[in-house]
Enzyme design. Structure first.
Site, PDB file in Angstrom:
ATOM      1  N   HIS A  60      32.431  38.653  35.851  1.00  0.00           N
ATOM      2  CA  HIS A  60      33.592  37.746  35.799  1.00  0.00           C
ATOM      3  C   HIS A  60      33.521  36.840  34.571  1.00  0.00           C
ATOM      4  O   HIS A  60      34.532  36.558  33.935  1.00  0.00           O
ATOM      5  CB  HIS A  60      33.657  36.909  37.085  1.00  0.00           C
ATOM      6  CG  HIS A  60      34.176  37.687  38.262  1.00  0.00           C
ATOM      7  ND1 HIS A  60      34.977  37.141  39.245  1.00  0.00           N
ATOM      8  CD2 HIS A  60      34.018  38.990  38.620  1.00  0.00           C
ATOM      9  CE1 HIS A  60      35.291  38.072  40.135  1.00  0.00           C
ATOM     10  NE2 HIS A  60      34.697  39.194  39.783  1.00  0.00           N
ATOM     11  N   ASP A  61      32.327  36.381  34.254  1.00  0.00           N
ATOM     12  CA  ASP A  61      32.165  35.499  33.092  1.00  0.00           C
ATOM     13  C   ASP A  61      32.522  36.232  31.798  1.00  0.00           C
ATOM     14  O   ASP A  61      33.285  35.724  30.968  1.00  0.00           O
ATOM     15  CB  ASP A  61      30.718  35.008  33.031  1.00  0.00           C
ATOM     16  CG  ASP A  61      30.518  34.000  31.920  1.00  0.00           C
ATOM     17  OD1 ASP A  61      31.219  32.972  31.931  1.00  0.00           O
ATOM     18  OD2 ASP A  61      29.683  34.244  31.039  1.00  0.00           O
ATOM     19  N   SER A  80      30.377  30.317  30.744  1.00  0.00           N
ATOM     20  CA  SER A  80      31.334  29.236  31.041  1.00  0.00           C
ATOM     21  C   SER A  80      31.588  29.124  32.537  1.00  0.00           C
ATOM     22  O   SER A  80      31.870  28.038  33.042  1.00  0.00           O
ATOM     23  CB  SER A  80      32.650  29.458  30.283  1.00  0.00           C
ATOM     24  OG  SER A  80      33.250  30.660  30.707  1.00  0.00           O
ATOM     25  N   ASP A 203      29.851  50.795  50.036  1.00  0.00           N
ATOM     26  CA  ASP A 203      29.371  52.150  50.327  1.00  0.00           C
ATOM     27  C   ASP A 203      28.241  52.049  51.353  1.00  0.00           C
ATOM     28  O   ASP A 203      27.896  50.943  51.795  1.00  0.00           O
ATOM     29  CB  ASP A 203      28.966  52.922  49.056  1.00  0.00           C
ATOM     30  CG  ASP A 203      27.581  52.560  48.525  1.00  0.00           C
ATOM     31  OD1 ASP A 203      26.965  51.592  49.029  1.00  0.00           O
ATOM     32  OD2 ASP A 203      27.092  53.246  47.608  1.00  0.00           O
ATOM     33  N   ASP A 210      23.376  54.022  43.272  1.00  0.00           N
ATOM     34  CA  ASP A 210      23.496  55.480  43.306  1.00  0.00           C
ATOM     35  C   ASP A 210      24.959  55.896  43.229  1.00  0.00           C
ATOM     36  O   ASP A 210      25.842  55.050  43.093  1.00  0.00           O
ATOM     37  CB  ASP A 210      22.819  56.031  44.576  1.00  0.00           C
ATOM     38  CG  ASP A 210      23.453  55.473  45.849  1.00  0.00           C
ATOM     39  OD1 ASP A 210      24.499  54.797  45.763  1.00  0.00           O
ATOM     40  OD2 ASP A 210      22.898  55.704  46.936  1.00  0.00           O
TER      41      ASP A 210
END
Ligand code: HEM
Length: 339
Positions: A60-61, A80, A203, A210
Site C-alpha cells: 500500500h505504501d 509515508s 487460500d 505457494d
C-alpha cells in the site's frame, strides 16, 4: 548474533563493528533492526499475521506514486503510511490496516533508518518466515517521507480489471507483473468479514507461499461469504475462504488469464517472477542509483513443503492455535496432527 547470508557472492566485503561480514558497509545499520525484528516482531513464528500484514502495508505504501512526473500522488516506497498515518489511514483501501501500522510504528521508532527502508525491510524479512517464499532483493537508502500519498492510489477489490491494470501500469507494471504480485494473496487472511470471530483466508495454505491461491481462485464458487462487503467479494468454494472480486476478475480476464493458469503448474516461475516484481515495487518512487544493495541482510528463505495433492481442507490457524513454531512447521510440512 544474527546470521548474514553467505550464499550471496560478496564482490566487496566489509566487516561491521558487530562482527558480521556484509556486502556494503552501509548495510551494517540493518543488523540491529534485523535482530529486533527477529526477536520481538516475528518472534520465531512461522508466517504469522504480522509478517503477512507487513507485506500488505509495504504494498500500500509503495503504490503512492505515479510515473507521470506531472502528477503528484506521493513518493512511492517511502514509508509515508507509517509517518503520515493520520492522513493515509482515512483512505478506503487502508480501512483495516490501522492495527498493522500501529504495531509497526514502535519498531520504526526504535531505529535510526528511514521509514521506507524499515517498511520494505520488514516485509522482505517477513516473507522469509513463510515456507516457499523467495528472498527478495533488498535495497537501502530511501529518503525520509516528506508528504502523505494521495488517496486512490491503491486498487480496491471492487475496481474493474481496466482500473486495476491502469493503476499498476502507471507505476510501471504490465498485466503479467500484476498476476505475479497478486500471488502475495497466497499468504493472506481477510478481516473483511470479521464481525465476530472468523477470519477467512484467501487460500487453504495461508502460511505457505505457494501456487495454491491461483488454483483455488479458479474453483467453482458456491458459498457467499460476503455479508459485510458484498461489493468486494464473490462466491467461494469454502466457508472459511474468501474470494476477492478483483482476484476472480483478473483470473478470468483475457489479458491475464493465461499467466494466471501458467503459474498454477509452475511454482518456481512464480517464485522468481514474484521476487523480481516485488523488488521493483519496493523501490517505486526512488532513484535506484542512490540505493545500496543490502540483499545479503535478508535471511535465507525457508524451503517449500510438498504441494498439497489431497483434498483441500480448512487450514489450522498456526499463529493463533499453535504457539510453538516447531509444531507449526511440523504441521505445515505434513507431519500429521499436532498436540
Ligand atoms: C488488485 C490488487 C489488490 C487488491 C484489490 C487487494 C486487496 C486485498 C484485500 C481486500 C485484502 C484483505 C484485507 C482484509 O480485509 O483484512 C488483502 C489482503 C492481503 N493483500 Fe492484497 N490486494 C491487492 C494486491 C496485493 C499485492 C500486490 C500485495 C503484495 C505484493 C498484496 C498483499 C496482501 C497481503 C499479504 C494480504 C494479507 C494480509 C494479512 O493476512 O494480514 N495484495 N488484499
Amino acid at each position: 548474533m544474527v546470521a548474514i547470508r553467505q550464499d550471496i557472492a560478496l564482490a566487496d566485503s566489509f566487516v561491521c563493528p558487530q562482527g558480521q561480514t556484509v556486502q556494503n558497509a552501509e548495510c551494517c545499520a540493518l543488523i540491529p533492526v534485523l535482530e529486533d525484528l527477529q526477536t520481538n516482531y516475528f518472534a520465531g513464528e512461522v508466517c504469522s499475521s504480522v509478517a503477512r500484514s507487513a507485506l500488505r502495508v509495504a504494498f500500500h505504501d509503495a503504490m503512492g506514486w505515479s510515473s507521470n512526473t506531472t502528477t503528484n500522488l506521493g513518493n512511492g516506497a517511502d514509508g509515508s503510511i507509517l509517518v503520515f498515518d493520520c492522513v493515509e489511514m482515512e483512505y478506503a483501501a487502508n480501512e483495516r490496516l490501522g492495527v498493522a501500522v500501529s504495531v509497526l510504528q514502535p519498531f520504526l521508532n526504535n531505529h535510526n533508518i528511514s521509514a521506507g527502508d524499515f517498511l520494505q525491510f520488514t516485509a522482505a524479512v517477513g516473507l522469509t518466515t513463510c515456507p516457499g517464499a523467495p528472498a527478495i532483493p533488498y535495497f537501502f537508502g530511501r529518503p525520509d517521507p516528506i508528504q502523505p500519498a494521495a488517496d486512490g492510489t491503491i486498487p480496491l477489490p471492487s475496481d474493474s480489471v481496466d482500473q486495476i491494470l491502469a493503476r499498476f501500469s502507471d507505476v510501471g507494471f504490465d498485466p503479467t507483473d500484476v498476476v505475479a504480485l497478486l500471488g502475495a494473496h497466497s499468504i493472506a487472511s481477510a478481516d473483511i468479514n470479521d464481525d465476530t470471530t472468523t477470519v477467512p483466508y484467501l487460500d487453504s495454505t495461508p502460511q505457505v507461499f505457494d501456487v495454491e491461491f491461483y488454483k483455488e481462485v479458479l474453483l467453482p464458487g458456491t458459498i457467499s461469504n460476503n455479508s459485510i462487503e458484498p461489493t468486494d467479494t464473490t462466491a467461494s468454494p469454502f466457508t472459511w475462504e474468501i474470494r476477492l472480486k478483483s482476484d476472480a476478475n483478473i483470473a478470468a480476464d483475457i489479458r491475464t488469464q493465461s499467466t494466471w493458469q501458467t503459474l498454477i503448474n509452475n511454482p518456481s516461475t512464480f517464485g522468481s517472477a514474484f521476487s523480481e516484481v516485488m523488488a521493483q515495487l519496493s523501490i517505486l518512487g526512488n532513484d535506484p542509483e542512490t540505493l545500496i544493495d543490502c540483499s545479503d541482510m535478508i535471511p535465507a528463505p525457508m524451503p517449500a513443503p510438498p504441494p498439497n495433492t489431497g483434498a483441500i481442507v480448512e487450514p489450522i490457524r498456526c499463529d493463533k492455535s499453535i504457539q510453538n513454531a516447531k509444531k507449526c512447521l511440523i504441521f505445515i510440512f505434513g507431519g500429521g496432527a499436532v498436540g
